[in-house]
Design a protein around this motif. Structure first.
Motif, PDB file in Angstrom:
ATOM      1  N   VAL A  99      -9.884 -26.559 -96.310  1.00 20.13           N
ATOM      2  CA  VAL A  99      -8.683 -26.097 -96.224  1.00 20.13           C
ATOM      3  C   VAL A  99      -8.387 -25.008 -96.901  1.00 20.13           C
ATOM      4  CG1 VAL A  99      -6.445 -26.493 -95.323  1.00 20.13           C
ATOM      5  CG2 VAL A  99      -8.154 -28.851 -94.854  1.00 20.13           C
ATOM      6  N   ALA A 100      -7.820 -23.914 -96.862  1.00 15.82           N
ATOM      7  CA  ALA A 100      -7.385 -22.660 -97.348  1.00 15.82           C
ATOM      8  C   ALA A 100      -5.937 -22.692 -96.812  1.00 15.82           C
ATOM      9  CB  ALA A 100      -8.484 -21.643 -97.448  1.00 15.82           C
ATOM     10  N   TYR A 101      -5.311 -22.026 -97.710  1.00 16.25           N
ATOM     11  CA  TYR A 101      -3.962 -21.720 -97.379  1.00 16.25           C
ATOM     12  C   TYR A 101      -3.698 -20.166 -97.707  1.00 16.25           C
ATOM     13  CZ  TYR A 101      -3.048 -26.563 -97.378  1.00 16.25           C
ATOM     14  OH  TYR A 101      -3.129 -28.019 -97.322  1.00 16.25           O
ATOM     15  N   LYS A 102      -4.876 -19.660 -97.748  1.00 16.46           N
ATOM     16  CA  LYS A 102      -5.005 -17.854 -97.741  1.00 16.46           C
ATOM     17  C   LYS A 102      -5.997 -17.737 -96.777  1.00 16.46           C
ATOM     18  CE  LYS A 102      -1.641 -16.747-101.826  1.00 16.46           C
ATOM     19  NZ  LYS A 102      -1.480 -16.238-103.360  1.00 16.46           N
ATOM     20  N   LYS A 103      -6.026 -16.675 -96.116  1.00 17.24           N
ATOM     21  CA  LYS A 103      -7.461 -17.069 -95.445  1.00 17.24           C
ATOM     22  C   LYS A 103      -7.896 -15.526 -96.450  1.00 17.24           C
ATOM     23  CE  LYS A 103      -9.213 -14.160 -91.323  1.00 17.24           C
ATOM     24  NZ  LYS A 103      -9.053 -13.149 -90.237  1.00 17.24           N
ATOM     25  N   LEU A 104      -9.471 -15.997 -96.509  1.00 22.47           N
ATOM     26  CA  LEU A 104     -10.403 -15.806 -97.267  1.00 22.47           C
ATOM     27  C   LEU A 104     -11.478 -14.789 -96.898  1.00 22.47           C
ATOM     28  CD1 LEU A 104     -11.147 -18.932 -99.231  1.00 22.47           C
ATOM     29  CD2 LEU A 104     -10.145 -16.997 -99.906  1.00 22.47           C
ATOM     30  N   SER A 130      -8.931 -20.026 -88.257  1.00 26.95           N
ATOM     31  CA  SER A 130      -7.220 -19.977 -88.251  1.00 26.95           C
ATOM     32  C   SER A 130      -7.009 -21.391 -87.755  1.00 26.95           C
ATOM     33  CB  SER A 130      -6.540 -19.501 -87.843  1.00 26.95           C
ATOM     34  OG  SER A 130      -5.265 -18.880 -87.944  1.00 26.95           O
ATOM     35  N   ARG A 131      -5.869 -22.295 -88.258  1.00 27.89           N
ATOM     36  CA  ARG A 131      -5.923 -23.924 -87.961  1.00 27.89           C
ATOM     37  C   ARG A 131      -4.689 -23.993 -86.782  1.00 27.89           C
ATOM     38  NH1 ARG A 131      -6.039 -28.565 -92.089  1.00 27.89           N
ATOM     39  NH2 ARG A 131      -7.515 -29.255 -91.117  1.00 27.89           N
ATOM     40  N   ILE A 132      -4.329 -24.306 -85.582  1.00 23.04           N
ATOM     41  CA  ILE A 132      -3.591 -23.827 -85.204  1.00 23.04           C
ATOM     42  C   ILE A 132      -2.371 -24.937 -84.885  1.00 23.04           C
ATOM     43  CG2 ILE A 132      -3.463 -24.096 -82.049  1.00 23.04           C
ATOM     44  CD1 ILE A 132      -6.372 -23.976 -81.235  1.00 23.04           C
ATOM     45  N   GLY A 133      -1.457 -23.486 -84.978  1.00 23.52           N
ATOM     46  CA  GLY A 133      -0.408 -23.708 -85.376  1.00 23.52           C
ATOM     47  C   GLY A 133       0.178 -24.253 -86.578  1.00 23.52           C
ATOM     48  N   GLN A 134      -0.581 -24.103 -87.240  1.00 25.77           N
ATOM     49  CA  GLN A 134      -0.091 -23.967 -88.633  1.00 25.77           C
ATOM     50  C   GLN A 134      -0.674 -22.766 -90.179  1.00 25.77           C
ATOM     51  OE1 GLN A 134      -2.700 -27.264 -90.793  1.00 25.77           O
ATOM     52  NE2 GLN A 134      -2.784 -28.519 -88.221  1.00 25.77           N
TER      53      GLN A 134
END
Length: 117
Positions: free
Chosen positions: A39-44, A74-78
């Protein structure tokens, strides 16, 4: 196999220098002999090169190496992303330990499925 463990990574430039001197913490979702999903919290960017480190489940060892982002979704809704990282280089012993963990966990999953039948 599905497996969650701590992960640290940093993005590298094409000449393998740190782009930013910050280490990003995350967690794995899946581990296989050839790579991980995390899981990444910024797009790579696709094909970005990462230097990574994670604890090999069931051991006291850490696997470290270099990998290439081969999938990002992208994770839907997150505000996070599922990232597929293909190992480009990992120490042989750590690759063997990771592979042994994956095989053992997969066998356990198969046995559990057979018992439920």
């Amino acid at each position: 196999v599905s497996s969650r463990c701590g992960l640290k990574y940093t993005r590298l430039s094409k000449n393998l220098r740190h782009i930013v001197n910050a280490i990003t913490k995350s967690r794995t979702e899946d581990i296989c002999a050839g790579g991980i999903k995390f899981v990444a919290y910024k797009k790579l960017p696709l094909h970005a090169i990462l230097e990574f480190q994670f604890k090999i489940p069931g051991t006291t060892r850490y696997a470290a190496g270099f990998g290439e982002v081969v999938r990002i979704q992208s994770r839907i809704g997150q505000k996070s992303y599922d990232v597929g990282l293909k190992f480009l280089w990992i120490q042989r012993k750590n690759a063997e330990l990771t592979d042994a963990y994956v095989r053992k966990k997969r066998i356990q999953e198969i046995i559990e499925k057979l018992r439920k039948k």
